[in-house]
Enzyme design. Structure first.
Site, PDB file in Angstrom:
ATOM      1  N   ASP A 168       0.862  -1.190   0.000  1.00 58.53           N
ATOM      2  CA  ASP A 168       0.000   0.000   0.000  1.00 58.53           C
ATOM      3  C   ASP A 168       0.893   1.233   0.000  1.00 58.53           C
ATOM      4  O   ASP A 168       1.277   1.721   1.068  1.00 58.53           O
ATOM      5  CB  ASP A 168      -0.871   0.052   1.266  1.00 58.53           C
ATOM      6  CG  ASP A 168      -1.923  -1.038   1.323  1.00 58.53           C
ATOM      7  OD1 ASP A 168      -2.906  -0.937   0.596  1.00 58.53           O
ATOM      8  OD2 ASP A 168      -1.751  -1.976   2.122  1.00 58.53           O
ATOM      9  N   ARG A 176       4.003   2.506   2.919  1.00 60.98           N
ATOM     10  CA  ARG A 176       4.705   1.406   3.600  1.00 60.98           C
ATOM     11  C   ARG A 176       6.217   1.494   3.417  1.00 60.98           C
ATOM     12  O   ARG A 176       6.958   0.938   4.209  1.00 60.98           O
ATOM     13  CB  ARG A 176       4.212   0.054   3.071  1.00 60.98           C
ATOM     14  CG  ARG A 176       2.712  -0.136   3.069  1.00 60.98           C
ATOM     15  CD  ARG A 176       2.088   0.049   4.429  1.00 60.98           C
ATOM     16  NE  ARG A 176       0.674  -0.291   4.410  1.00 60.98           N
ATOM     17  CZ  ARG A 176      -0.166  -0.063   5.400  1.00 60.98           C
ATOM     18  NH1 ARG A 176       0.265   0.532   6.504  1.00 60.98           N
ATOM     19  NH2 ARG A 176      -1.431  -0.398   5.315  1.00 60.98           N
ATOM     20  N   ARG A 255      -7.202  10.500   2.126  1.00 60.30           N
ATOM     21  CA  ARG A 255      -6.736   9.468   1.187  1.00 60.30           C
ATOM     22  C   ARG A 255      -7.464   9.575  -0.151  1.00 60.30           C
ATOM     23  O   ARG A 255      -7.039   8.966  -1.135  1.00 60.30           O
ATOM     24  CB  ARG A 255      -6.940   8.089   1.789  1.00 60.30           C
ATOM     25  CG  ARG A 255      -6.144   7.839   3.063  1.00 60.30           C
ATOM     26  CD  ARG A 255      -6.597   6.581   3.772  1.00 60.30           C
ATOM     27  NE  ARG A 255      -6.399   5.403   2.948  1.00 60.30           N
ATOM     28  CZ  ARG A 255      -6.981   4.232   3.192  1.00 60.30           C
ATOM     29  NH1 ARG A 255      -7.825   4.099   4.221  1.00 60.30           N
ATOM     30  NH2 ARG A 255      -6.740   3.198   2.418  1.00 60.30           N
ATOM     31  N   LYS A 285      -9.263   1.516  -5.544  1.00 66.14           N
ATOM     32  CA  LYS A 285      -9.966   1.009  -4.365  1.00 66.14           C
ATOM     33  C   LYS A 285     -10.813   2.133  -3.752  1.00 66.14           C
ATOM     34  O   LYS A 285     -10.526   3.312  -3.977  1.00 66.14           O
ATOM     35  CB  LYS A 285      -8.965   0.461  -3.338  1.00 66.14           C
ATOM     36  CG  LYS A 285      -7.945   1.476  -2.793  1.00 66.14           C
ATOM     37  CD  LYS A 285      -6.918   0.785  -1.927  1.00 66.14           C
ATOM     38  CE  LYS A 285      -5.997   1.775  -1.256  1.00 66.14           C
ATOM     39  NZ  LYS A 285      -4.914   1.126  -0.489  1.00 66.14           N
ATOM     40  N   HIS A 286     -11.936   1.824  -3.078  1.00 63.68           N
ATOM     41  CA  HIS A 286     -12.428   0.507  -2.677  1.00 63.68           C
ATOM     42  C   HIS A 286     -13.812   0.344  -3.298  1.00 63.68           C
ATOM     43  O   HIS A 286     -14.746   1.053  -2.906  1.00 63.68           O
ATOM     44  CB  HIS A 286     -12.530   0.404  -1.179  1.00 63.68           C
ATOM     45  CG  HIS A 286     -11.272   0.821  -0.445  1.00 63.68           C
ATOM     46  ND1 HIS A 286     -10.913   2.148  -0.230  1.00 63.68           N
ATOM     47  CD2 HIS A 286     -10.276   0.074   0.106  1.00 63.68           C
ATOM     48  CE1 HIS A 286      -9.772   2.200   0.438  1.00 63.68           C
ATOM     49  NE2 HIS A 286      -9.350   0.969   0.659  1.00 63.68           N
ATOM     50  N   HIS A 298     -12.266  -1.191   9.088  1.00 66.35           N
ATOM     51  CA  HIS A 298     -11.290  -1.979   9.846  1.00 66.35           C
ATOM     52  C   HIS A 298     -11.904  -2.489  11.144  1.00 66.35           C
ATOM     53  O   HIS A 298     -11.562  -3.584  11.613  1.00 66.35           O
ATOM     54  CB  HIS A 298     -10.048  -1.142  10.175  1.00 66.35           C
ATOM     55  CG  HIS A 298      -9.205  -0.816   8.995  1.00 66.35           C
ATOM     56  ND1 HIS A 298      -9.456   0.274   8.192  1.00 66.35           N
ATOM     57  CD2 HIS A 298      -8.114  -1.430   8.473  1.00 66.35           C
ATOM     58  CE1 HIS A 298      -8.549   0.314   7.225  1.00 66.35           C
ATOM     59  NE2 HIS A 298      -7.725  -0.699   7.377  1.00 66.35           N
ATOM     60  N   ASP A 371     -10.053  -6.295  -0.109  1.00 59.17           N
ATOM     61  CA  ASP A 371      -9.345  -5.598   0.954  1.00 59.17           C
ATOM     62  C   ASP A 371      -8.951  -6.661   1.985  1.00 59.17           C
ATOM     63  O   ASP A 371      -9.362  -7.828   1.887  1.00 59.17           O
ATOM     64  CB  ASP A 371     -10.243  -4.523   1.569  1.00 59.17           C
ATOM     65  CG  ASP A 371      -9.457  -3.380   2.200  1.00 59.17           C
ATOM     66  OD1 ASP A 371      -8.255  -3.559   2.477  1.00 59.17           O
ATOM     67  OD2 ASP A 371     -10.049  -2.306   2.422  1.00 59.17           O
TER      68      ASP A 371
END
Length: 651
Positions: A168, A176, A255, A285-286, A298, A371
């Protein structure tokens, strides 16, 4: 076409956990898959200067001779190998094989293996995802070595296949891979970026600017893609195609490129183009859209209440644009959209959404990836053994990061053995995954090199490009009595206070320290005093006392709300009579809760590249050029817009 060097980042690649040994020849790489890719090797010579050097290539395209060879490859796979190819799994550690660098305890506890090599041997997974928290991304040469070790381990197995390594790397608050790689502003900052003549025309001839530089989005994708490819990462879970129409959205927010579907669609298509011309698969995404939710998938199960007409108008355009741009993969959302599927299932498990709408209505035949299957949004209704099976039945191709790979892997195998899933259903997804691997050149050369890393990652030209882009994104929302830019004569004393949230990749310290350092380099005498995201009364009193000895105060704010003590901090600083400049380091909506502040900037993230750009704006080294890509409503009356899309002041 990509940069001429993009397709050659692996020309001296090593084959193990170090990225510095001599690269095996293309013939050697293909030979490593003996018995599985013999057909590919036999016909591969024609592609040496073709598909492997130009992206996208023709290798593996539906109906091509190579596609028939991929089908033959699938036909020779065991059921266990087929099941494995469907999974993309995390693994802990810096090395694929070295016990001293493989985080053996974490791997044994969560996956039941010691190393990435053992993961591949036991489960034959088709993909591995890198996370910073899994200790996969310490530095560029280590990442390249890990990638090479993973490929060598997989190709060394009977009928071994190259691995599709992903991560990601959205930039902004989700990245990351950190420094010394090039870090760019995040999506909402890019959506705010100065577009010049690129600005999209407004419907009805209105004066609002749609926002976002498509050129900057393409540049981000091209440079970030080149760097990821040099590290061995060929699939990136970006860009975010969600349209953030809900200011309270806890999981998307900055984001997203913005709140206007057409502008977001343009940015998504441009970034997709940049990534994929660099030889990295982009992932929109998403799906079918996560922009209007107040629940984080999440930790909960969001419900999107848009009607079908609203979905077509608000959520669908960026995904349509991504498909038109040739997007290689699309990620699903763990949320319910009753207007699209009334079953109560999350979109990840919904055949009406993934097959009926995405495949059949939108005409998408690329890879569909879930995801993370460890997220609560997909686990609320079904157990971890049912989720992967239902996702495949819905139309998914890649099963990402299940909480227990053993449970998920065995559940899929059992579903085939019991007749709930057919091998033909698995074959269709495996073929899509193999086509993508072939398109990305993984069958021809899966390795990378130290020299390739040094040529591509964090180069001076790349870092300069990121700085220029960041300068075009900083948005000046308020500037009463022309407070900004601050004068640098006689090295005025600045106090930098404010929030210090957990640092994403791309930060070298708390935002206050980064801002103070940047301002000092620009000619001020700046002192950092972090006050946190919830400053106490004593902390506020200390900041106010320090402000009385300064010529001006810069305060970084982070998700300010009506009852936030950050708001109290700003109000108390204003009582000192010192000029106060607020910098909203995440959400631009903070300004609505700071009505008395005389100057306010929005940076959309607290990464170094954006904070340095804000410092240059404060100092007058560059002019603010950003424009809001989302509206800011009044705090006391959310039905009234305080600052519309397109608002942004300059000097």
């Amino acid at each position: 076409m990509p940069d001429s060097s993009t397709g050659n980042t692996g020309n001296t690649a090593g084959t193990g956990d170090t990225a510095g040994t001599a690269r095996p020849s293309r013939r050697t790489v293909l030979a490593a898959t003996a018995g599985v890719t013999t057909a590919l090797a036999a016909g591969g010579a024609a592609h040496t200067a073709g598909a492997s050097a130009a992206f996208p290539g023709s290798l593996g395209s539906p109906g091509s001779p190579d596609d028939r060879k991929l089908r033959a490859l699938v036909s020779r796979m065991t059921l266990e190998e087929k099941v494995g190819q469907l999974f993309v799994m995390r693994v802990y550690g810096h090395s694929a094989t070295d016990p001293d660098q493989a985080d053996i305890d974490a791997n044994l506890e969560e996956i039941g293996v010691r190393t990435a090599a053992e993961l591949l041997e036991k489960y034959r997974v088709g993909g591995i995802i890198y996370f910073s928290w899994a200790h996969n991304t310490r530095d560029p040469h280590q990442i390249a070595g890990l990638s090479n070790g993973i490929q060598k381990a997989s190709l060394g197995l009977p009928r071994g296949l190259p691995v599709l390594i992903s991560t990601d790397q959205e930039h902004g608050i989700v990245a990351r891979v950190g420094e010394p790689a090039t870090l760019f502003p995040g999506a909402m900052a890019i959506g705010a970026g100065y577009a010049g003549r690129e600005a999209l025309p407004q419907k009805g001839g209105g004066g609002r600017r749609a926002g976002g530089s498509r050129s900057d989005a393409r540049t981000l994708g091209r440079i970030a893609g080149r760097e990821l490819r040099a590290l061995g990462v060929r699939q990136n879970y970006a860009p975010v195609a969600d349209v953030n129409v809900n200011p309270a959205n806890p999981v998307i927010g900055v984001r997203s490129f913005g709140s206007e579907p057409d502008a977001v669609a343009a940015m998504v298509a441009a970034e997709v183009s940049g990534f994929q011309r660099s030889g990295v698969a982009a992932t929109a995404k998403h799906f079918p859209g996560h922009g209007d939710t107040a629940v984080d998938s999440h930790t909960g199960f969001p419900v999107i209440t848009h009607s079908r007409e609203q979905w077509e108008r608000l959520d669908a355009p960026p995904f349509r644009a991504a498909i038109a741009a040739g997007i290689d993969s699309i990620m699903t959302a763990h949320l319910m959209v009753p207007a699209l599927d009334g079953s109560g299932d999350p979109a990840t498990l919904s055949r009406p959404i993934l097959t009926g709408i995405l495949r059949e209505e939108l005409g998408y035949d690329g890879v569909v990836v879930t995801d993370s299957l460890g997220m609560e949004g997909v686990r609320t209704k079904y157990g971890d053994d049912r989720v992967p099976v239902l996702a495949l039945k819905a139309g998914v191709d890649q099963l990402l990061n299940p909480p227990s790979l053993d449970v998920a892997w065995n559940a899929v195998r059992k579903a085939v053995q019991d007749g709930e899933l057919t091998e033909e259903r698995l074959d269709a997804s495996i073929l899509r995954v193999l086509r993508l691997k072939a398109k990305l050149g993984l069958f021809e050369d899966p390795y990378v090199s130290r020299a390739g890393v040094d040529r591509a990652v964090g180069t001076r030209a790349h870092l300069a490009a990121a700085d220029r882009i960041a300068e075009r994104t900083t948005t000046l929302l308020v500037n009463e009595k022309r407070l900004l830019p601050l004068s640098r004569r006689s090295r005025p004393r600045l106090l930098v206070v404010g929030a210090d949230p957990a640092s994403p990749s791309g930060t070298t310290g708390p935002p206050t320290a980064v801002l103070a350092r940047a301002l000092t380099e620009l000619g001020f005498t700046a002192t950092a005093l972090p006050t946190g995201t919830a400053p106490s009364a004593a902390t506020i009193a200390g900041a106010v006392a320090a402000a009385r000895d300064a010529d001006a105060v810069v305060v970084g704010t982070y998700n300010v709300s009506a009852g936030s003590s950050q708001r109290t901090l700003v109000e108390q600083l204003l009582t000192t009579g010192r000029p106060v400049v607020a910098v909203a380091i995440r959400n631009p909506y903070d300004v609505a809760h700071l009505p008395a502040v005389p100057a306010c900037l929005a940076t959309y993230s607290w990464t170094d590249v954006e904070l340095r750009a804000a410092a240059r704006v404060i100092a007058g080294k560059v002019e603010p050029r950003g424009k809001l890509p989302v509206p800011v409503q009044r705090a006391d009356d959310p039905s009234t817009v305080l600052y519309p899309v397109g608002h942004g002041l300059t000097y």
